[in-house]
Design a protein around this motif. Structure first.
Motif, mmCIF file in Angstrom:
data_model
loop_
_atom_site.group_PDB
_atom_site.id
_atom_site.type_symbol
_atom_site.label_atom_id
_atom_site.label_comp_id
_atom_site.label_asym_id
_atom_site.label_seq_id
_atom_site.Cartn_x
_atom_site.Cartn_y
_atom_site.Cartn_z
ATOM 1 N N MET A 32 0.847 -1.183 0.000
ATOM 2 C CA MET A 32 0.000 0.000 0.000
ATOM 3 C C MET A 32 0.889 1.241 0.000
ATOM 4 N N ARG A 33 0.601 2.145 -0.901
ATOM 5 C CA ARG A 33 1.385 3.377 -1.019
ATOM 6 C C ARG A 33 0.690 4.503 -0.255
ATOM 7 N N TYR A 34 1.469 5.166 0.582
ATOM 8 C CA TYR A 34 0.955 6.221 1.445
ATOM 9 C C TYR A 34 1.478 7.586 1.003
ATOM 10 N N LEU A 35 0.636 8.596 1.230
ATOM 11 C CA LEU A 35 1.025 9.988 1.049
ATOM 12 C C LEU A 35 0.679 10.730 2.330
ATOM 13 N N PHE A 36 1.663 11.463 2.874
ATOM 14 C CA PHE A 36 1.378 12.376 3.976
ATOM 15 C C PHE A 36 1.754 13.786 3.554
ATOM 16 N N TRP A 37 0.887 14.750 3.944
ATOM 17 C CA TRP A 37 1.184 16.145 3.627
ATOM 18 C C TRP A 37 0.511 17.058 4.638
ATOM 19 N N ASN A 38 1.274 18.003 5.169
ATOM 20 C CA ASN A 38 0.718 19.116 5.920
ATOM 21 C C ASN A 38 0.379 20.196 4.897
ATOM 22 N N THR A 39 -0.896 20.403 4.661
ATOM 23 C CA THR A 39 -1.337 21.264 3.561
ATOM 24 C C THR A 39 -1.499 22.728 3.957
ATOM 25 N N HIS A 40 -1.131 23.081 5.182
ATOM 26 C CA HIS A 40 -1.001 24.478 5.611
ATOM 27 C C HIS A 40 -2.294 25.265 5.406
ATOM 28 N N LYS A 41 -3.420 24.615 5.640
ATOM 29 C CA LYS A 41 -4.745 25.256 5.594
ATOM 30 C C LYS A 41 -5.061 25.897 4.237
ATOM 31 N N LYS B 53 6.889 26.226 -1.668
ATOM 32 C CA LYS B 53 6.130 27.373 -2.149
ATOM 33 C C LYS B 53 4.982 27.649 -1.179
ATOM 34 N N ARG B 54 5.096 28.728 -0.424
ATOM 35 C CA ARG B 54 4.132 28.998 0.646
ATOM 36 C C ARG B 54 2.731 29.248 0.118
ATOM 37 N N GLY B 55 2.608 29.648 -1.141
ATOM 38 C CA GLY B 55 1.283 29.800 -1.717
ATOM 39 C C GLY B 55 0.559 28.479 -1.850
ATOM 40 N N ILE B 56 1.325 27.374 -1.777
ATOM 41 C CA ILE B 56 0.739 26.027 -1.792
ATOM 42 C C ILE B 56 0.773 25.455 -0.379
ATOM 43 N N SER B 57 1.978 25.247 0.143
ATOM 44 C CA SER B 57 2.152 24.789 1.522
ATOM 45 C C SER B 57 3.590 25.059 1.939
ATOM 46 N N ASN B 58 3.793 25.305 3.230
ATOM 47 C CA ASN B 58 5.154 25.488 3.728
ATOM 48 C C ASN B 58 5.831 24.163 4.054
ATOM 49 N N HIS B 59 5.139 23.066 3.827
ATOM 50 C CA HIS B 59 5.703 21.726 3.969
ATOM 51 C C HIS B 59 5.690 21.026 2.614
#
Length: 266
Positions: free
Chosen positions: A1-10, A247-253
């Motif tokens: 199983m392939r996982y994706l984690f992302w902090n999407t910065h609201k 790119k902070r306009g997308i996410s800082n993570h």
């Protein structure tokens, strides 16, 4: 199983990029932190592209989970973590700890980690298994004390050492995690981390690996080394600015991805 984690910065407009990442990386399970977009819109967007995913209910509002796993059984939730059992096979814990950049209360963070570790151990004992994955925004680096300390995550970079499964300290056994994120430290390959911070603190590495996955040693044979990546782009969108930072306009993570092989591979 392939996982994706992302902090999407609201970012309320991030669904199209998440969908691109899922499709291009053959993702079957998504864990999100600081997600404030419309999850129904995301699942509909994926469905139109031939990917069927459902949201899995989490009491912890800091974590959102969705995917195509056949069975996701509920586990323990706290304010900063969600534990679920995947396909009756292994334990998944998604976390989002407080940022140490904006908090001086390290002792408070350690209390949170102690609770998470207690809940993980309780779940492992109840199910009679030690196959556990912890993934999320740790808001600390792999080398920070709370990541390495036996009282907390006890995440070590050398699998051969973790094969003993635990260490006895002052007469008490402390279970270990294997932390593969150490392999992504340094400047041999870009990107240099998942989060960039150019503060004027006396100790500052600039690039940080706050977004991590750690696993119990028993899952190491099923962890696909080459699958562990920090993602910087989709076919349509760069996640980096001109300075090479998130790119902070997308996410800082930046997001991470990894794969746990199914039982049939064992």
């Amino acid at each position: 199983m392939r996982y994706l984690f992302w902090n999407t910065h609201k970012n309320e407009n991030i669904n199209s990029i998440i969908a691109e990442l899922v499709l291009e990386n053959n993702i079957s399970f998504v864990i999100l932190a600081e997600y404030s977009a419309n999850v129904n819109e995301l699942t509909q967007m994926l469905d139109l592209k031939g990917v069927a995913m459902q949201q899995y209910y989490c009491v912890c509002d800091r974590i959102v989970m969705l995917g195509s796993a056949e069975t996701v059984d509920p586990g323990l939730d706290t304010d900063h973590a969600t534990i679920r059992v995947i396909n009756n096979d292994y334990i998944l814990c998604g976390i989002h700890l407080n940022s140490k950049l904006f908090s001086d209360h390290e002792a408070h963070r350690e209390i949170l980690i102690e609770q998470i570790i207690h809940d993980i151990k309780s779940t492992e004992q109840e199910l009679g298994m030690s196959k556990t994955v912890v993934v999320g925004d740790f808001n600390m680096n792999p080398f920070d004390s709370s990541c390495v300390d036996a009282r907390y995550f006890h995440g070590l970079p050398i699998y051969e050492e973790t094969r003993r499964k635990s260490r006895k300290i002052a007469g008490q056994d402390f279970m270990m995690f294997y932390n593969p994120m150490w392999n992504l430290l340094g400047d041999f390959e870009k990107p240099y981390g998942t989060y960039y911070y150019a503060g004027n603190d006396t100790v500052n590495t600039f690039w940080n690996l706050y977004d991590q996955v750690i696993i119990r040693p028993s899952l190491r044979p099923r962890f696909v080394d080459q699958s562990l990546r920090i993602l910087t782009e989709t076919e349509e969108t760069s996640l980096l600015g001109k300075n090479g930072h998130p790119k902070r306009g997308i996410s800082n993570h930046l997001p991470i991805t990894f794969e746990i092989k199914e039982n049939s591979y064992e």
